[in-house]
Design an enzyme around this catalytic site. Structure first.
Site, PDB file in Angstrom:
ATOM      1  N   ASP A 186       0.859  -1.177   0.000  1.00 34.00           N
ATOM      2  CA  ASP A 186       0.000   0.000   0.000  1.00 34.00           C
ATOM      3  C   ASP A 186       0.899   1.232   0.000  1.00 34.00           C
ATOM      4  OD1 ASP A 186      -2.532   1.404   0.280  1.00 34.00           O
ATOM      5  OD2 ASP A 186      -1.876   1.870   2.310  1.00 34.00           O
ATOM      6  N   GLU A 270      -1.444  -1.305  -5.977  1.00 30.49           N
ATOM      7  CA  GLU A 270      -2.670  -0.706  -6.449  1.00 30.49           C
ATOM      8  C   GLU A 270      -2.359   0.154  -7.670  1.00 30.49           C
ATOM      9  OE1 GLU A 270      -6.310   0.841  -3.630  1.00 30.49           O
ATOM     10  OE2 GLU A 270      -4.263   1.171  -3.035  1.00 30.49           O
ATOM     11  N   CYS A 323     -12.675  -5.100   5.298  1.00 27.76           N
ATOM     12  CA  CYS A 323     -12.024  -5.850   6.374  1.00 27.76           C
ATOM     13  C   CYS A 323     -11.290  -7.028   5.759  1.00 27.76           C
ATOM     14  CB  CYS A 323     -13.055  -6.338   7.381  1.00 27.76           C
ATOM     15  SG  CYS A 323     -12.374  -7.518   8.576  1.00 27.76           S
ATOM     16  N   CYS A 326     -12.785 -10.598   7.358  1.00 26.41           N
ATOM     17  CA  CYS A 326     -14.087 -11.183   7.008  1.00 26.41           C
ATOM     18  C   CYS A 326     -14.675 -10.626   5.714  1.00 26.41           C
ATOM     19  CB  CYS A 326     -15.086 -10.991   8.155  1.00 26.41           C
ATOM     20  SG  CYS A 326     -15.670  -9.286   8.316  1.00 26.41           S
ATOM     21  N   CYS A 342     -13.573  -3.770  12.964  1.00 28.37           N
ATOM     22  CA  CYS A 342     -14.596  -4.249  12.038  1.00 28.37           C
ATOM     23  C   CYS A 342     -15.892  -4.493  12.802  1.00 28.37           C
ATOM     24  CB  CYS A 342     -14.128  -5.531  11.364  1.00 28.37           C
ATOM     25  SG  CYS A 342     -15.389  -6.279  10.339  1.00 28.37           S
ATOM     26  N   CYS A 345     -16.742  -8.561  12.431  1.00 32.28           N
ATOM     27  CA  CYS A 345     -15.983  -9.628  13.090  1.00 32.28           C
ATOM     28  C   CYS A 345     -15.158  -9.125  14.271  1.00 32.28           C
ATOM     29  CB  CYS A 345     -15.086 -10.356  12.092  1.00 32.28           C
ATOM     30  SG  CYS A 345     -13.671  -9.371  11.562  1.00 32.28           S
ATOM     31  N   ASP A 352      -3.415   0.974   7.058  1.00 34.91           N
ATOM     32  CA  ASP A 352      -2.551   0.708   5.911  1.00 34.91           C
ATOM     33  C   ASP A 352      -2.217  -0.772   5.759  1.00 34.91           C
ATOM     34  OD1 ASP A 352      -2.518   3.473   5.500  1.00 34.91           O
ATOM     35  OD2 ASP A 352      -0.824   3.705   6.871  1.00 34.91           O
TER      36      ASP A 352
HETATM   37 ZN   LIG Z   1     -14.262  -8.151   9.720  1.00 32.82          ZN
END
Ligand SMILES: [Zn+2]
Length: 402
Positions: A186, A270, A323, A326, A342, A345, A352
């Protein structure tokens, strides 16, 4: 495979005079050819071939006002036309911007192919230039007396330093041993890069000091009277400070890209579409300063050279907001938020590192060490939407292009 060695060069005043004259001729040839291409395109809608520019050069040399073109080696003049043709091809393939006119303020260069230079026992000489050109060879592992370059390019930086770059064909090295490691990268403004391994790569040190110094010299130059000796002196200082900034940045980017290619079999980045982002003035300076475009270029060619893979993930992929544990997608994540939990989860994320992990997964890369699936999401549903999502588009994986 072709590789290059760049060395500081120290021409004698006589050699510098001939080479400077050569640079001047290269500029004239380049600019005339570029203007002719431009005019022809706008009047006849026709592209110009290399052969046509070369014929035009032969004709131009017969003109009395351009007779000086005959006084220097003809090879760099033809080479510059070849380079221009390659630049135009890259432009039409949308790989590069439109070639620009050469000015005597910028870096000057002249490329000599085998017929125009001689390299014997480590001594380099050029046609129509007196004596051997002194240069500093700094690769102790390579015997310069056995060097057999296919091309030698002499350059003069705006700060007055001279270089010679030798292009050499070498056998491709044996493919490096796979490391079994992959990573997502990243690129950011706080840190230069954050890896999915959790590693942070800081921006190069002392960069800001160097840039401040450059600005100070630029202001100083602006205050000096045009054409004065003091202005010329200030200009030299600006050019030198500029080289320092550029060299430091390039060293840093080389170091980081070499390290990543050595350590990882596959690297996911990216697609930042830097060109588009740079239109945002506020971000523009920060981004162009970090050199993401150059970095990706280095990463790509080094990976290619070493049998590694660089995968590029579509820039619309919401790598920060998803996330990595999950797959839950946040509706919103402000730029200032460095950590978040999150809601689905409960995993606590570093912004980052989470993004880097998602980039890796989106590129289809899986850590083989974690083949049991500990760190990898695979429920077949990459995105779980928690709100209307405005920017999911398919993830593009593959050749990042040149
Ligand atoms: Zn999650």
């Amino acid at each position: 495979m072709r590789t290059a060695y760049r060395c500081r060069a120290y021409p004698t005043p006589e050699q510098a005079a001939v080479l400077n004259r050569t640079f001047g001729c290269v500029r004239v040839v380049w600019n005339r050819a570029l203007a002719a291409r431009h005019t022809r395109w706008h009047t006849e809608r026709k592209a110009t071939s290399y052969a046509e520019t070369d014929r035009a050069l032969t004709e131009a040399k017969k003109l009395p006002e351009l007779a000086f073109l005959n006084e220097v080696s003809s090879v760099p003049l033809q080479q510059t036309l070849r380079h221009q043709h390659a630049a135009m091809t890259a432009f039409f393939a949308k790989r590069a911007r439109y070639p620009r006119y050469k000015s005597h303020h910028g870096r000057q260069s002249a490329s000599f192919t085998r017929s125009a230079f001689r390299m014997r026992d480590g001594a380099l000489s050029f046609g129509k230039t007196p004596g051997a050109l002194a240069f500093v060879w700094s690769w102790s592992g390579i015997d310069v007396t056995t060097l057999d370059p296919t091309m030698a390019t002499v350059t003069r930086d705006p700060d007055g330093r001279w270089f010679v770059t030798f292009a050499v064909d070498v056998e491709a090295p044996a493919a490096p041993v796979p490391t079994g490691q992959v990573t997502g990268v990243d690129l950011g403004l706080t840190d230069f890069a954050v890896l999915s391994t959790g590693e942070r790569i800081a921006h190069p040190k002392h960069m800001e000091q160097r840039e401040r110094r450059l600005k100070r010299y630029q202001r100083m130059m602006a205050r000096r009277k045009k054409g004065s000796a003091n202005r010329a002196k200030a200009k030299q200082k600006v050019a030198r400070a500029h080289s320092r900034v550029r060299d430091a940045r390039r060293d840093f980017l080389h170091k980081v890209s070499t390290d990543l290619v050595r350590r990882f079999d596959a690297i996911a980045v990216e697609d930042l579409a830097v060109a588009n982002m740079v239109r945002n003035r506020r971000l523009a300076k920060a981004i162009s300063r970090t050199g993401w475009t150059d970095f990706r270029g280095m990463l790509t060619y080094k990976a290619h050279r070493n049998g590694r893979t660089v995968a590029v993930v579509d820039r619309w992929y919401p790598s920060s907001k998803t996330c990595s544990t999950c797959g839950h997608l946040l509706a919103k994540l402000s730029l200032g938020t460095r950590h978040w939990s999150c809601p689905a989860c409960g995993t606590r994320h570093d912004r980052d590192i989470n993004a880097a992990k998602n980039i890796m997964v989106a590129a289809g890369l899986v850590e083989t060490r974690n083949a049991c699936g500990a760190d990898v999401r695979h429920d077949g549903q990459p995105f779980v939407l928690s709100a209307v999502n405005q920017e999911t588009r398919p993830v593009k994986v593959g050749d990042p292009g040149p």
